[in-house]
Design an enzyme around this catalytic site. Structure first.
Site, PDB file in Angstrom:
ATOM      1  N   ASP A 210      44.543  38.928  46.318  1.00  0.00           N
ATOM      2  CA  ASP A 210      43.404  39.791  46.635  1.00  0.00           C
ATOM      3  C   ASP A 210      42.071  39.077  46.450  1.00  0.00           C
ATOM      4  OD1 ASP A 210      45.451  41.538  46.859  1.00  0.00           O
ATOM      5  OD2 ASP A 210      44.902  42.780  45.137  1.00  0.00           O
TER       6      ASP A 210
ATOM      7  N   SER B  50      26.761  51.333  39.367  1.00  0.00           N
ATOM      8  CA  SER B  50      27.397  51.509  40.677  1.00  0.00           C
ATOM      9  C   SER B  50      26.826  52.750  41.333  1.00  0.00           C
ATOM     10  CB  SER B  50      28.914  51.662  40.527  1.00  0.00           C
ATOM     11  OG  SER B  50      29.456  52.103  41.766  1.00  0.00           O
TER      12      SER B  50
ATOM     13  N   LEU C 227      43.565  48.470  49.361  1.00  0.00           N
ATOM     14  CA  LEU C 227      42.737  47.579  50.188  1.00  0.00           C
ATOM     15  C   LEU C 227      41.850  46.692  49.320  1.00  0.00           C
ATOM     16  CD1 LEU C 227      41.883  50.201  52.952  1.00  0.00           C
ATOM     17  CD2 LEU C 227      43.675  48.454  52.985  1.00  0.00           C
ATOM     18  N   SER C 228      42.116  46.722  48.018  1.00  0.00           N
ATOM     19  CA  SER C 228      41.505  45.785  47.077  1.00  0.00           C
ATOM     20  C   SER C 228      40.014  45.983  46.831  1.00  0.00           C
ATOM     21  CB  SER C 228      41.756  44.346  47.533  1.00  0.00           C
ATOM     22  OG  SER C 228      42.639  43.777  46.650  1.00  0.00           O
ATOM     23  N   SER C 229      39.664  47.218  46.550  1.00  0.00           N
ATOM     24  CA  SER C 229      38.276  47.467  46.142  1.00  0.00           C
ATOM     25  C   SER C 229      37.982  46.762  44.827  1.00  0.00           C
ATOM     26  CB  SER C 229      38.033  48.973  45.997  1.00  0.00           C
ATOM     27  OG  SER C 229      38.733  49.506  44.898  1.00  0.00           O
ATOM     28  N   SER C 230      39.000  46.598  43.992  1.00  0.00           N
ATOM     29  CA  SER C 230      38.768  45.937  42.697  1.00  0.00           C
ATOM     30  C   SER C 230      38.423  44.464  42.897  1.00  0.00           C
ATOM     31  CB  SER C 230      39.977  46.097  41.770  1.00  0.00           C
ATOM     32  OG  SER C 230      41.132  45.540  42.337  1.00  0.00           O
TER      33      SER C 230
ATOM     34  N   HIS D  76      54.819  41.179  48.187  1.00  0.00           N
ATOM     35  CA  HIS D  76      55.573  40.945  46.945  1.00  0.00           C
ATOM     36  C   HIS D  76      56.135  39.525  46.899  1.00  0.00           C
ATOM     37  CE1 HIS D  76      55.499  44.977  45.039  1.00  0.00           C
ATOM     38  NE2 HIS D  76      55.190  45.322  46.275  1.00  0.00           N
TER      39      HIS D  76
ATOM     40  N   GLU E  26      40.817  40.385  35.890  1.00  0.00           N
ATOM     41  CA  GLU E  26      41.617  41.602  36.134  1.00  0.00           C
ATOM     42  C   GLU E  26      42.888  41.624  35.272  1.00  0.00           C
ATOM     43  OE1 GLU E  26      41.500  42.994  40.072  1.00  0.00           O
ATOM     44  OE2 GLU E  26      43.026  44.518  39.786  1.00  0.00           O
TER      45      GLU E  26
END
Ligand code: ADP
Ligand code: MG
Length: 384
Positions: free
Chosen positions: A172, A67, A125-128, A34, A160
């Site tokens: 990320d 996907s 874990l930031s798949s995006s 943060h 994003e």
């Protein structure tokens, strides 16, 4: 191996060979939580878990997306129809990247894309970001755009924030695009300057575990917005652009100025001490004192729990149990209210700690956590 499978999947879907195959990793943040929306410091490293994409160009203004991980056919979109916040499906991430590239003036004329990912989705874990960055890198290479990693990360963040409509910082995407194997990435989110910090745990007989609690408490997004607004309020009260501008040495004076504004005191204290902790971890790793970062991680967790108030019983249980079972350090990582925690441990203690955490979760009646080892891995790259 996976690259060949993704290539074969592309051939099956689209009937031709892809022009190439790329990968981009998920990440965990070692320390610096943060702080990114306060212009501060973060220190992520890349996971061995990656999104892989097989991609070819098109010249007819069409974007085809598929996907392997979503039960759905091929989505076909027209580039001229891409409008921010118009898409609520997973396709918004790759389409957003194409939109952001074109909006920045890059002549992308279409693509066929087939992706699959081993980054757990929604686990913090930031798949995006992995999905965005793998697409951005592929198009950067195929269309010979020549953009450096940090700039691709910026465009992915824009995709994003604006196209998908999710407020996220720059960490990320930068981690996924720029991390290097055996290193953590020290990133100054104000000027985007970065430094690779050696973080080769295996060489020193240590491991870093990720414990995915598999919970996501539903109020997390609203709370993120509240913390962000609270930090901005704190900065305004102290007359600075961002909390990053309060030096650690001036913290006591700053808190005194906030008086009995208890919320501002807590938020400011977390952000200012967290930036200090990142710098401390950088100094320790650079001088080879890896074990000594353990207590700094624990202090970071306490600050997130008590001052920033974004932990939850599951995350606290991981940290408390791991530390009692002999871990060197542990903290929640990511946005909070669920997601994952990290545990730094000597190799010899890994099994004991894992078992202790699993037993503690069972005893508390929580969903069983997923525990895996995180080796600092390479950032985004071309595979084929
Ligand atoms: P996180 O980035 O923490 O994993 P987000 O909510 O930011 O969580 O991103 C998760 C979203 O990213 C999913 O809901 C989905 O839309 C998209 N996504 C991630 N991985 C894949 C995948 N393998 N295939 C399709 N979409 C994916
Ligand atoms: Mg995400």
């Amino acid at each position: 191996m996976r690259a060949q499978q993704v290539r074969a999947g592309f051939v099956e879907l689209y009937g031709t060979e892809p022009e190439g195959v790329w990968s981009a990793p998920g990440r965990v943040n070692l320390i610096g939580e943060h702080t990114d929306y306060n212009d501060g410091f973060v220190m992520p490293f890349a996971l061995p878990h990656t999104a892989i994409a097989a991609v070819s160009r098109r010249d007819d203004g069409v974007l085809r997306l598929h996907s392997a991980d979503i039960e759905d056919g091929v989505a076909e979109l027209r580039l001229d129809d891409l409008v921010p916040e118009s898409d609520r499906a997973w396709t918004a991430y790759p389409a957003g990247v194409v939109w952001a590239l074109r909006e920045a003036g890059h002549a992308v004329t279409g693509a066929d894309i087939h992706v699959t990912s081993t980054v757990p989705s929604g686990a913090g874990l930031s798949s995006s970001a992995a999905l965005e960055v793998v697409v951005a890198l592929a198009l950067n290479d195929l269309y010979e755009l020549g953009l450096p990693g940090w700039q691709l990360a910026r465009l992915c963040q824009r995709a994003e924030n604006v196209y998908v409509g999710a407020p996220t910082g720059i960490m990320d995407q930068t981690a996924s695009a720029c991390c290097e194997e055996g290193h953590a990435l020290f990133l100054d989110t104000r000027d985007l300057s970065q430094k690779q910090i050696p973080f080769d745990l295996a060489a020193e007989g240590m491991r870093l575990l990720v414990v995915d609690t598999q919970v996501k408490h539903s109020h997390s997004e609203g709370e993120y917005g509240k913390r962000r607004a609270g930090c901005e309020r704190g900065a305004a009260l102290l007359g600075v652009d961002a909390l990053r501008d309060i030096p650690y040495a001036d913290l006591d004076a700053a808190l005194a100025r906030l008086g009995d504004d208890e919320e501002a005191v807590r938020l400011v204290r977390h952000v200012v001490t967290e930036d200090e902790r990142v710098e401390k971890v950088v100094a320790l790793l650079e001088s080879g004192e890896t074990r000594a970062i353990g207590p700094v991680l624990v202090a970071g967790h306490a600050s997130l729990r008590d001052d920033f108030r974004i932990s939850c019983p599951e995350l606290d249980l991981v940290v408390d149990t791991a530390m009692s079972a002999g871990a060197l350090g542990s903290r929640m990582t990511g946005g909070g209210f669920g997601g994952s925690a990290i545990v730094l441990a000597d190799v010899a203690d890994v099994d004991t700690i894992t078992k202790a955490v699993e037993e503690a979760f069972a005893a508390a009646g929580f969903t069983a956590p997923r525990v895996f080892e995180a080796v600092p891995s390479p950032g985004a790259r071309r595979l084929v």
